[in-house]
Design a protein around this motif. Structure first.
Motif, short mmCIF file in Angstrom:
data_model
loop_
_atom_site.label_atom_id
_atom_site.label_comp_id
_atom_site.label_asym_id
_atom_site.label_seq_id
_atom_site.Cartn_x
_atom_site.Cartn_y
_atom_site.Cartn_z
N ASP A 1 2.28 -16.64 10.53
CA ASP A 1 3.51 -16.37 11.28
C ASP A 1 3.25 -16.64 12.75
O ASP A 1 2.14 -16.42 13.26
CB ASP A 1 3.94 -14.92 11.05
CG ASP A 1 5.35 -14.66 11.54
OD1 ASP A 1 6.06 -15.62 11.89
OD2 ASP A 1 5.74 -13.48 11.57
N GLY A 2 4.28 -17.11 13.45
CA GLY A 2 4.12 -17.47 14.85
C GLY A 2 5.20 -16.86 15.71
O GLY A 2 5.73 -15.79 15.41
N GLY A 3 5.55 -17.55 16.79
CA GLY A 3 6.57 -17.06 17.70
C GLY A 3 6.20 -15.73 18.31
O GLY A 3 5.05 -15.47 18.69
N GLY A 4 7.17 -14.81 18.37
CA GLY A 4 6.93 -13.51 18.96
C GLY A 4 6.00 -12.63 18.17
O GLY A 4 5.56 -11.58 18.66
N SER A 5 5.67 -13.04 16.93
CA SER A 5 4.75 -12.25 16.11
C SER A 5 3.29 -12.44 16.50
O SER A 5 2.43 -11.64 16.10
CB SER A 5 4.91 -12.62 14.63
OG SER A 5 6.20 -12.33 14.16
N VAL A 6 2.98 -13.51 17.25
CA VAL A 6 1.58 -13.84 17.53
C VAL A 6 0.91 -12.72 18.33
O VAL A 6 1.38 -12.32 19.41
CB VAL A 6 1.47 -15.17 18.29
CG1 VAL A 6 0.06 -15.38 18.84
CG2 VAL A 6 1.85 -16.33 17.37
#
Length: 548
Positions: free
Chosen positions: A514-519
């Motif tokens: 998972d990427g975006g703001g989850s990183v």
């Protein structure tokens, strides 16, 4: 592609976790610093804190990195025997990144040639000077040629001037947004602050687990998960449901298994990481789940695990889902006729709604049929049915009925994937590196949406915060985090760029998490990445936890 410069000869502190490519990069940087590697001064600095380089150093590109960018400001920290952390910056040409106004049509920022030409004519007629920019599929993608054309007006050194142009475009009847070109994914541009953790299972004697926190339902921050578990290192893991309209918030949006128990069905055909035993030898496999229930001599399909019946986040389900049974990222497919299983690890009541639930005890005997919405008994399970699923449960699984549940996980070759009691699975996608080559199949992984040029461009080609898991030939685990969505500070990486970078660091297999703001990457419970969300660190569905 330019060949990397030969690295200056310099020794590194003993580190079995270094790939040759990364060693060459760091050796070049170390040779330019005042602390001689291996000296008493260097050993003392390494023991006390990360060995931060005092001046920016232009380092040779690691072999195979697809962009003409340099690696600078590298820091190294030995977290434990066999665990090394490297932090640095990837940067394009100075001054290459600017602000601009991008013109949309029907909400899309990428267009076919005919639409783009029409927009350009309308803009010129309104007194603007547009430019049309072709966007191509990046190297390493399964596709070739042009993705689409974006139409832009102006280039500026600050966002304020781009916003002024955007307002003028809107006043003239156009739909426009202000954009930072460093995020485009164009070679030779952009800026990315990256963290690379390398774990050598030959020297590190802990384990790598997948953890969902106190329950499958609900979300927690990586730092909280790390602190509670005592993890040395932690990163966010798989895709998960964020909003109630798409399912159970916090539950995985794809396959998930913890301690040998399946807690979410697969996004069929999408890559996942199987962590066996100590988890330090991840297997990257495209998985499917086959779930069934038998009662009263009849067998019926079970469509999912721990999700709202009728809602399939990221699609890739079974049983006639609409609009597709193929993976389709960030889309919630629907199915009015389903049976979904709920486990005690859900940690919450089952979702209420139309239909019926069969409540099973620890021996898989039906205790009761009830309306949807209620607790999952400890040691038992709940089967929720809607539409045809409700009718099947009422006919075959009445109170007192004996029920058998069938569960099978298979890979792309149809082989059964069996889980031991300490094995975990986390979802993700797409696969970025396969057998030592960058290989990104956006269409097969559901990132390319039929009839929508903009989604694959915005989600996969443009630079965003990324989290990547990989392994190299020596069996070392590589965790790569790239910060992004912060113009002028860090743009992130495109998927093909992320694949090229982790391959250049030695990875022979790698997948996107998972990427975006989850990183988020945490060391000893402390966040070392800067969140892209304005609200700070995002709570996530699960994490990879490197435990001592």
């Amino acid at each position: 592609m330019p060949h990397p410069r030969p690295a200056l000869r310099a020794s590194l502190p003993p580190s079995p976790a270094l790939s040759p490519a990364l060693a060459a990069v760091l050796a070049t940087a170390l040779a330019a610093t005042f602390a001689i590697p291996g000296s008493a001064a260097h050993r003392q600095a390494s023991a006390a804190a990360p060995a931060a380089f005092t001046q920016p150093v232009r380092a040779a590109q690691p072999g195979g990195f697809a962009l003409p960018e340099t690696l600078t400001d590298w820091r190294h920290d030995r977290l434990a025997a066999g665990v090394d952390l490297y932090q640095g910056v990837l940067s394009g040409r100075p001054g290459a990144d600017r602000w601009t106004a991008t013109v949309r049509k029907d909400g899309a920022v990428l267009h076919g040639r005919e639409t783009a030409d029409g927009l350009a004519r309308a803009l010129r007629a309104a007194g603007f000077t547009p430019r049309a920019e072709e966007v191509s599929w990046p190297a390493g993608s399964a596709r070739r040629g042009t993705v689409g054309v974006r139409v832009r007006v102006g280039t500026y050194g600050d966002q304020g001037r781009a916003d002024t142009t955007r307002k003028a475009l809107v006043a003239a009847g156009f739909d426009a947004v202000s954009e930072w070109t460093g995020a485009d994914g164009t070679p030779g541009t952009g800026l990315a602050r990256v963290k690379v953790a390398v774990v050598d299972p030959r020297a590190y004697h802990g384990r790598l687990d997948a953890g969902h926190g106190t329950a499958v339902a609900g979300r927690e921050k990586v730092t909280d998960l790390a602190a509670r578990s005592g993890a040395l290192l932690a990163v966010n893991a798989g895709f998960f449901v964020m909003e109630e309209k798409d399912g159970v918030p916090g539950a995985a949006a794809g396959i998930a298994a913890y301690d040998g128990k399946l807690q979410s069905a697969a996004t069929n055909g999408r890559v996942a990481a199987v962590l066996r035993g100590d988890g330090l030898h991840p297997e990257f496999r495209r998985l499917r789940t086959e779930l069934k229930v038998t009662a009263g001599g009849a067998t019926e399909l079970v469509d999912g695990v721990n999700r709202v019946p009728g809602k399939v986040r990221n699609c890739g389900g079974v049983g006639g889902d609409s609009p597709t049974e193929r993976p389709l990222h960030d889309v919630t497919c629907t199915d009015p006729d389903e049976i979904v299983r709920f486990t005690p690890e859900l940690g919450a009541g089952t979702p209420a709604g139309p239909g019926v639930e069969a409540v099973l005890d620890g021996t898989d005997r039906v205790r009761e049929l009830r309306p949807r919405g209620g607790p999952v008994p400890a040691g038992g399970t709940v089967l929720a049915g809607v539409g045809a699923g409700e009718r099947w449960l009422r006919e075959h699984a009445g109170p007192g009925s004996a029920v058998r549940l069938h569960e099978r996980i298979t890979d792309a070759d149809g082989r059964t994937v069996r889980l031991g009691r300490h094995d975990d699975i986390v979802n993700g996608g797409p696969q970025l590196v396969r057998d030592g080559k960058v290989a990104v199949d956006l269409a097969g992984d559901g990132v390319e949406h039929p009839g929508d040029r903009s989604f694959a461009y915005a989600w996969g080609i443009k630079r965003n915060p990324r989290m990547v898991l990989g392994t190299d030939r020596a069996g070392r685990v590589i965790l790569l985090a790239a910060e992004g969505r912060r113009p002028g500070h860090s743009d992130g990486l495109g998927l093909a760029e992320a694949g090229a970078l982790i391959r250049s660091l030695g990875a022979t297999q790698a997948m996107n998490l998972d990427g975006g703001g989850s990183v988020g990457m945490a060391v000893d419970g402390r966040l070392i990445t800067t969140p892209s969300d304005a609200t700070g660190e995002r709570a996530v569905g699960d994490a990879l936890l490197l435990r001592r």
